[in-house]
Design a protein around this motif. Structure first.
Motif, PDB file in Angstrom:
ATOM      1  N   VAL A 166      -0.765 -14.032   4.955  1.00 37.35           N
ATOM      2  CA  VAL A 166      -0.034 -12.766   5.088  1.00 37.35           C
ATOM      3  C   VAL A 166       0.449 -12.296   3.713  1.00 37.35           C
ATOM      4  N   LEU A 167       0.333 -10.975   3.479  1.00 37.73           N
ATOM      5  CA  LEU A 167       0.864 -10.377   2.257  1.00 37.73           C
ATOM      6  C   LEU A 167       2.066  -9.502   2.633  1.00 37.73           C
ATOM      7  N   ILE A 168       3.224  -9.847   2.064  1.00 37.67           N
ATOM      8  CA  ILE A 168       4.425  -9.046   2.332  1.00 37.67           C
ATOM      9  C   ILE A 168       4.606  -8.090   1.164  1.00 37.67           C
ATOM     10  N   GLN A 169       4.560  -6.788   1.424  1.00 36.81           N
ATOM     11  CA  GLN A 169       4.720  -5.849   0.306  1.00 36.81           C
ATOM     12  C   GLN A 169       5.754  -4.762   0.588  1.00 36.81           C
ATOM     13  N   GLY A 170       6.271  -4.206  -0.504  1.00 34.28           N
ATOM     14  CA  GLY A 170       7.411  -3.290  -0.417  1.00 34.28           C
ATOM     15  C   GLY A 170       7.046  -1.826  -0.261  1.00 34.28           C
ATOM     16  N   THR A 171       6.072  -1.529   0.580  1.00 35.93           N
ATOM     17  CA  THR A 171       5.702  -0.125   0.846  1.00 35.93           C
ATOM     18  C   THR A 171       6.887   0.605   1.477  1.00 35.93           C
ATOM     19  N   ILE A 172       7.210   1.809   0.971  1.00 37.73           N
ATOM     20  CA  ILE A 172       8.289   2.588   1.582  1.00 37.73           C
ATOM     21  C   ILE A 172       7.718   3.898   2.141  1.00 37.73           C
ATOM     22  N   ALA A 173       8.554   4.654   2.863  1.00 39.51           N
ATOM     23  CA  ALA A 173       8.046   5.824   3.592  1.00 39.51           C
ATOM     24  C   ALA A 173       7.280   6.831   2.719  1.00 39.51           C
ATOM     25  N   PRO A 174       7.821   7.245   1.545  1.00 40.03           N
ATOM     26  CA  PRO A 174       7.063   8.244   0.776  1.00 40.03           C
ATOM     27  C   PRO A 174       5.672   7.758   0.369  1.00 40.03           C
ATOM     28  N   ASP A 175       5.499   6.427   0.203  1.00 43.18           N
ATOM     29  CA  ASP A 175       4.182   5.899  -0.208  1.00 43.18           C
ATOM     30  C   ASP A 175       3.122   6.260   0.827  1.00 43.18           C
ATOM     31  N   SER A 181       5.233  20.854  -8.778  1.00 44.08           N
ATOM     32  CA  SER A 181       4.529  19.716  -9.406  1.00 44.08           C
ATOM     33  C   SER A 181       4.965  18.440  -8.689  1.00 44.08           C
ATOM     34  N   THR A 182       4.481  17.303  -9.109  1.00 37.75           N
ATOM     35  CA  THR A 182       5.014  16.030  -8.601  1.00 37.75           C
ATOM     36  C   THR A 182       5.809  15.386  -9.727  1.00 37.75           C
ATOM     37  N   ILE A 183       6.441  14.262  -9.434  1.00 42.48           N
ATOM     38  CA  ILE A 183       7.281  13.635 -10.474  1.00 42.48           C
ATOM     39  C   ILE A 183       6.393  13.051 -11.574  1.00 42.48           C
ATOM     40  N   GLU A 184       5.487  12.173 -11.172  1.00 44.27           N
ATOM     41  CA  GLU A 184       4.522  11.647 -12.143  1.00 44.27           C
ATOM     42  C   GLU A 184       3.504  12.745 -12.408  1.00 44.27           C
ATOM     43  N   ARG A 241      -5.832   4.775  -9.046  1.00 44.41           N
ATOM     44  CA  ARG A 241      -5.003   4.157  -8.003  1.00 44.41           C
ATOM     45  C   ARG A 241      -5.820   3.226  -7.117  1.00 44.41           C
ATOM     46  N   LYS A 242      -7.033   3.673  -6.767  1.00 50.70           N
ATOM     47  CA  LYS A 242      -7.845   2.842  -5.875  1.00 50.70           C
ATOM     48  C   LYS A 242      -8.295   1.567  -6.578  1.00 50.70           C
ATOM     49  N   LEU A 243      -8.667   1.683  -7.855  1.00 47.70           N
ATOM     50  CA  LEU A 243      -9.087   0.480  -8.601  1.00 47.70           C
ATOM     51  C   LEU A 243      -7.923  -0.503  -8.712  1.00 47.70           C
ATOM     52  N   ILE A 244      -6.735   0.034  -8.994  1.00 45.12           N
ATOM     53  CA  ILE A 244      -5.557  -0.835  -9.152  1.00 45.12           C
ATOM     54  C   ILE A 244      -5.195  -1.491  -7.825  1.00 45.12           C
ATOM     55  N   GLY A 245      -5.191  -0.697  -6.742  1.00 46.75           N
ATOM     56  CA  GLY A 245      -4.891  -1.241  -5.411  1.00 46.75           C
ATOM     57  C   GLY A 245      -5.848  -2.365  -5.075  1.00 46.75           C
ATOM     58  N   GLU A 246      -7.127  -2.145  -5.353  1.00 45.43           N
ATOM     59  CA  GLU A 246      -8.127  -3.158  -5.032  1.00 45.43           C
ATOM     60  C   GLU A 246      -7.951  -4.405  -5.912  1.00 45.43           C
ATOM     61  N   LEU A 247      -7.719  -4.186  -7.223  1.00 39.86           N
ATOM     62  CA  LEU A 247      -7.554  -5.343  -8.119  1.00 39.86           C
ATOM     63  C   LEU A 247      -6.373  -6.213  -7.701  1.00 39.86           C
ATOM     64  N   PHE A 248      -5.255  -5.568  -7.330  1.00 39.15           N
ATOM     65  CA  PHE A 248      -4.095  -6.331  -6.871  1.00 39.15           C
ATOM     66  C   PHE A 248      -4.490  -7.217  -5.683  1.00 39.15           C
ATOM     67  N   LYS A 299      -1.136  11.757  -3.056  1.00 40.16           N
ATOM     68  CA  LYS A 299      -1.546  10.671  -3.948  1.00 40.16           C
ATOM     69  C   LYS A 299      -1.827   9.453  -3.096  1.00 40.16           C
ATOM     70  N   SER A 300      -2.940   8.773  -3.370  1.00 36.90           N
ATOM     71  CA  SER A 300      -3.216   7.538  -2.627  1.00 36.90           C
ATOM     72  C   SER A 300      -2.405   6.421  -3.260  1.00 36.90           C
ATOM     73  N   HIS A 301      -1.182   6.222  -2.823  1.00 39.48           N
ATOM     74  CA  HIS A 301      -0.365   5.175  -3.443  1.00 39.48           C
ATOM     75  C   HIS A 301      -1.144   3.860  -3.397  1.00 39.48           C
ATOM     76  N   HIS A 302      -1.121   3.136  -4.516  1.00 39.92           N
ATOM     77  CA  HIS A 302      -2.000   1.971  -4.685  1.00 39.92           C
ATOM     78  C   HIS A 302      -1.845   0.963  -3.546  1.00 39.92           C
ATOM     79  N   ASN A 303      -0.627   0.908  -2.964  1.00 42.75           N
ATOM     80  CA  ASN A 303      -0.344  -0.101  -1.936  1.00 42.75           C
ATOM     81  C   ASN A 303      -0.629   0.422  -0.527  1.00 42.75           C
ATOM     82  N   VAL A 304      -1.143   1.656  -0.415  1.00 46.69           N
ATOM     83  CA  VAL A 304      -1.488   2.214   0.903  1.00 46.69           C
ATOM     84  C   VAL A 304      -2.936   2.709   0.838  1.00 46.69           C
TER      85      VAL A 304
END
Ligand code: XMP
Length: 318
Positions: free
Chosen positions: A124-133, A313-316, A102-109, A146-151
């Motif tokens: 400015v980067l506008i991104q679709g982060t939502i509350a569960p993230d 468990s979690t979903i993923e 997740r961290k590698l992907i977040g950084e690559l993005f 989970k460290s969601h890639h966008n947070v």
């Protein structure tokens, strides 16, 4: 008070305008609901200061790139496609640990966005982060689920200012906003798909072969469950997919012993992804999925069905 999408759109558009001011901004769509809705709001707020990107990471679902391009064309949204397949795949190959993925992907993005911003002058980067993230990403006294890639996956030295208009919303509210914005039904009703995409549907070490298996198996699960739901054989679950487990198992082909990858099918019912129950899929449907995966997906030799709820468990699976 009930959530009012019309009012939310008004406020979000105002917030984006204020935050961006007279600067330029970029946003990226992934094919998922959240990013499409965030892009839709941004397009309303700052149409002439916005560039919308689609980053092909090589971890997309089967046909996803074509589907996103097609939807954007129909909507008249100018989309810039960035082919970053090799960049992502070569960096993630051999990585096993879910948080590291997740961290590698977040950084690559972010690096891809920064590179683009150098040329376009976006700040400015506008991104679709939502509350569960951000809730699951921890902080403020919370554990990291989970460290969601966008947070939690964002690099500390990021050179772009963040604007997150959907930050306080849950998935069902995002869908209501998508509907109110006039997005096509297949976009706002689409099942959730995680930002790190198939990279977290290969449990454990990522190889190109396993990514292909996850892609093909996910497509079969989606096709068969969509078909069975349309035919009334079952209710369409909230989310349904396949993942590749880090275990090869033994099988037979003719008289020969074979040793192939194990695929697990997951389908859950949920409202907001914070809790979930496994879906009861009719055995005939599971049988069709299993037969197709073992016949059609090269390298897949066994299919399992996950019957755990969230929690524990979690979903993923990662
Ligand atoms: P979990 O696996 O945490 O998933 O029960 C809850 C919902 O979030 C999605 N998910 C993610 N979405 N970045 C995302 O944008 C991520 O890193 C991520 N991890 C999980 C998951 O598909 C489910 O809908």
């Amino acid at each position: 008070m009930a959530f009012n999408p019309e009012k939310f759109i008004e406020e979000a558009v105002r917030e984006i305008k204020e935050k961006v001011g007279d600067k330029k901004a970029i946003t990226a769509v992934s094919g998922g609901v959240d990013s499409m809705v965030a892009a839709g709001l941004a397009a309303r707020a700052i149409p002439n200061q916005l560039t919308t990107l689609f980053v092909d990471t090589g971890f997309m679902r089967k046909g996803e790139t074509e589907a996103v391009l097609d939807a954007a064309k129909k909507e008249g949204v100018p989309l810039e496609v960035i082919d970053a397949k090799e960049k992502f795949l070569s960096k993630l190959e051999g990585v096993s640990e879910p948080e590291e993925k997740r961290k590698l992907i977040g950084e690559l993005f972010i690096r891809v966005f920064e590179e683009h911003a150098k040329g376009s002058g976006a700040e400015v980067l506008i991104q679709g982060t939502i509350a569960p993230d951000w809730i699951e990403s921890g902080g403020m006294g919370r554990d990291t689920i989970k460290s969601h890639h966008n947070v939690g996956g964002l690099p500390k030295d990021m050179g772009l200012e963040l604007c997150e208009p959907l930050r306080e919303l849950y998935k069902h509210e995002v869908r209501m906003v998508g509907k109110e914005l006039g997005l096509p039904k297949h976009v706002f009703e689409r099942q959730p798909f995680p930002g790190p995409a198939l990279a977290i549907r290969v449990v454990g070490e990522i190889t190109r072969e396993k990514v292909e298996i996850a892609r093909e198996a996910c497509a079969i699960v989606e096709e068969e469950i969509d078909l069975a739901s349309e035919k009334g054989e079952m209710e369409r679950p909230w989310q349904y997919f396949a993942a590749v487990l880090p275990a090869k198992t033994v099988g037979v082909a003719g008289d020969e012993r074979i040793y192939k990858h194990t695929v697990v099918v997951r389908a859950v019912g949920s409202l907001d992804g914070m809790t979930a129950n496994f879906s009861e899929i009719p055995h005939e449907v599971l049988g069709r999925i299993s037969t197709r995966i073992t016949n059609e997906v090269r390298g897949a030799g066994r299919v399992l069905y996950d019957i755990t709820n969230k929690p524990p468990s979690t979903i993923e699976m990662e």
